[in-house]
Design a protein around this motif. Sequence first.
Motif, short mmCIF file in Angstrom:
data_model
loop_
_atom_site.label_atom_id
_atom_site.label_comp_id
_atom_site.label_asym_id
_atom_site.label_seq_id
_atom_site.Cartn_x
_atom_site.Cartn_y
_atom_site.Cartn_z
N TYR A 154 8.19 -23.31 -16.23
CA TYR A 154 9.06 -24.48 -16.70
C TYR A 154 9.39 -26.15 -15.89
CZ TYR A 154 12.58 -27.44 -19.75
OH TYR A 154 13.33 -28.47 -20.02
N PHE A 155 10.32 -25.58 -15.31
CA PHE A 155 10.73 -26.42 -14.17
C PHE A 155 8.90 -26.89 -13.52
CE2 PHE A 155 12.01 -27.85 -9.86
CZ PHE A 155 13.23 -28.72 -10.47
N ARG A 156 7.83 -25.96 -13.28
CA ARG A 156 7.51 -27.16 -11.72
C ARG A 156 6.48 -28.45 -13.27
NH1 ARG A 156 6.24 -22.51 -10.48
NH2 ARG A 156 4.58 -21.45 -11.74
N ARG A 201 5.81 -31.84 -12.34
CA ARG A 201 4.66 -31.92 -11.22
C ARG A 201 4.37 -33.52 -11.03
NH1 ARG A 201 1.23 -27.96 -10.48
NH2 ARG A 201 2.00 -26.16 -11.80
N ASP A 202 4.44 -34.64 -12.18
CA ASP A 202 3.73 -35.89 -11.88
C ASP A 202 4.17 -36.15 -10.85
OD1 ASP A 202 2.06 -35.45 -14.11
OD2 ASP A 202 2.95 -36.17 -15.23
N LEU A 203 5.90 -36.16 -10.32
CA LEU A 203 6.45 -36.61 -9.46
C LEU A 203 6.48 -35.85 -8.12
CD1 LEU A 203 8.32 -38.71 -8.09
CD2 LEU A 203 10.63 -37.21 -9.41
N LEU A 204 6.51 -34.66 -8.16
CA LEU A 204 6.51 -33.56 -7.40
C LEU A 204 5.19 -32.97 -6.37
CD1 LEU A 204 10.46 -31.74 -7.79
CD2 LEU A 204 9.50 -34.30 -6.78
N GLY A 205 5.02 -32.49 -7.51
CA GLY A 205 3.09 -32.33 -7.31
C GLY A 205 3.67 -30.55 -7.23
N ASP A 206 3.05 -30.42 -5.68
CA ASP A 206 2.51 -28.80 -5.41
C ASP A 206 3.90 -28.88 -4.26
OD1 ASP A 206 0.94 -27.60 -7.21
OD2 ASP A 206 -0.30 -29.22 -6.28
N PHE A 255 9.93 -28.49 -3.11
CA PHE A 255 11.00 -28.20 -4.32
C PHE A 255 11.10 -27.80 -5.39
CE2 PHE A 255 14.70 -30.63 -6.88
CZ PHE A 255 15.46 -30.75 -5.75
N GLY A 256 9.74 -27.42 -5.39
CA GLY A 256 9.34 -26.64 -7.15
C GLY A 256 8.53 -25.71 -7.03
N ALA A 257 7.93 -25.72 -5.67
CA ALA A 257 6.40 -24.11 -5.40
C ALA A 257 7.10 -22.93 -5.61
CB ALA A 257 5.43 -24.78 -4.03
N ASP A 258 6.63 -22.04 -5.50
CA ASP A 258 6.92 -20.67 -5.70
C ASP A 258 5.61 -20.32 -5.06
OD1 ASP A 258 8.82 -20.90 -7.40
OD2 ASP A 258 8.05 -20.36 -9.70
#
Length: 561
Positions: A133-135, A139-144, A147-150
Amino acid sequence: MSEAAAITQNATTSTMFPTLLGGGALAGRLVLPEVQTLELLLAVSIFVAIHSLRQRRSQGLPCWPLVGMLPSLLLGLRSDMYEWITGVLASRGGTFTFRGPWFTNLQCVVTADPRNLEHLLKTRFGSFPKGPYFRDTVRDLLGDGIFGADDEVWRAQRKAASLEFHSAEFRALTASSLVELVHRRMLPVLAHAEASGESLDLQDVLLRLTFDNVCMIAFGVDPGCLSPGLPEIPFARAFEDATEATIVRFVTPTTVWRAMRALGVGHERVLRRSLSSVDAFAYDVIRKRKEEVAGTGRGGGRSSDLLTVFTKMRDDEGRPVYSDKFLRDICVNFILAGRDTSSVALAWFFWLLGNNPAVEARILDEIEGIVAARKNKQKNDGEVEEELVFQPDEVKRMDYLHASLSEALRLYPSVPVDHKEVRTDSSSIISLCMVVVEDEVFPDGTVLKKGTKVIYAMYAMGRMESIWGEDCREYKPERWLRDGRFMSESAYKFTAFNGGPRLCLGKDFAYYQMKFAAASILHRYHVDVVEGHPVAPKMALTMYMKYGLKVRLTKKDKSKL
């Protein structure tokens, strides 16, 4: 009237009475079901209302059919959202479950319990990723980016960045760039405002400082936001707009913002346009940096900024490890992580000092003691200094300033809330060499089903008597000192820099940056918040002041400079 007429009228009237009575009975029979229906609906409504309100005791908030707890959330949004959450958490012992409308993704568990935070950030770290959900939302701003990767994507970036953050070259770059920005740009801006008697938005100045600084560290470029006249920089403006448009997604149903994205309308149109500018800037810098690296060879040239380090990485066959898209994601993530946190914390710090003059006096005593010690040493050595620039060892000795900044972060954490999700996909778990995770249980007994969103509220934690005592709402730096020396708290009690494997890589630099900037300002100026200026937090990923921080500066006694 004649007798015959009277008789006729009476007869007519007598004839009509049964008809009217019969008609009235028929009308009554027709109206009665409607009245009964209304009474039934009213009774049901009263029952539902009483039942929903009674659930406040067991669930913390009224829970209505269909809409769940949404009405309470909307009321909270109209006032101070963070204080509203704090009040609910305090009444529920530190954790409550928010139940949103049916068929929405607004179901989550909110917690401010240090035991729960240690469980999800450390003990069961693998079971609580950022989640899809967060990713998907960022995604459009932070991609991979980090900050949002796992999992492995996050781990690879974390490892490479960690090595760089602890290198001597990186530390030298951060220190030298900060001196340049503070002394050659920020202080002249403040001097101009002081000389003219004009007020200025200190939050804006600090945001410009940290944005220029983090761009130097991440991209190795200087956007010039803190140049004289404080010009608007296209890349900075686009980055700000893209960040705000992304935040809107978190309070918009997923199906709605995805439809808006497909149609290119509203905030999604702003996001698309802003990202176009961000990407154009990023890819241009990446292209030039790759040309520099190719021209100087793998071992030469610039090597301190993150982009250069990641650009130079090669696999066993000598090919670049990261694509241009991935390099863009890495740098944008570090700008987001480093831009707001220090500047926002400093803004709240200066506001708190205005309300606590005794704290400011103690900070100044500490700073002046360090300055006096240096002057004595210079006098003995026969040295003459044109401008006072605090050295790293001097900044390190500023324990009371360190405590004062930590106390500001406790009360006004730069990231007021954060998000996790109970893992649902077995494939990612296998990549971590773990079995499929079942439902989780927090140490406080809260049961978490797979896929549950978890929000941990750092703002509320700083105001919980169970964590910080009865004086939790007081600005009291002394709580961080032991025999005059700064002593840190558990990362699960003081979560401003996260905790566990995701503990902020830039924590030490952030403290150095804040202490250096704050000491440089306080040594030269007294900062007064403009009378009547409204101060309130803004709903965002980071705790901006909604209306900025309008201040006036008064120069200190020149004999001390």
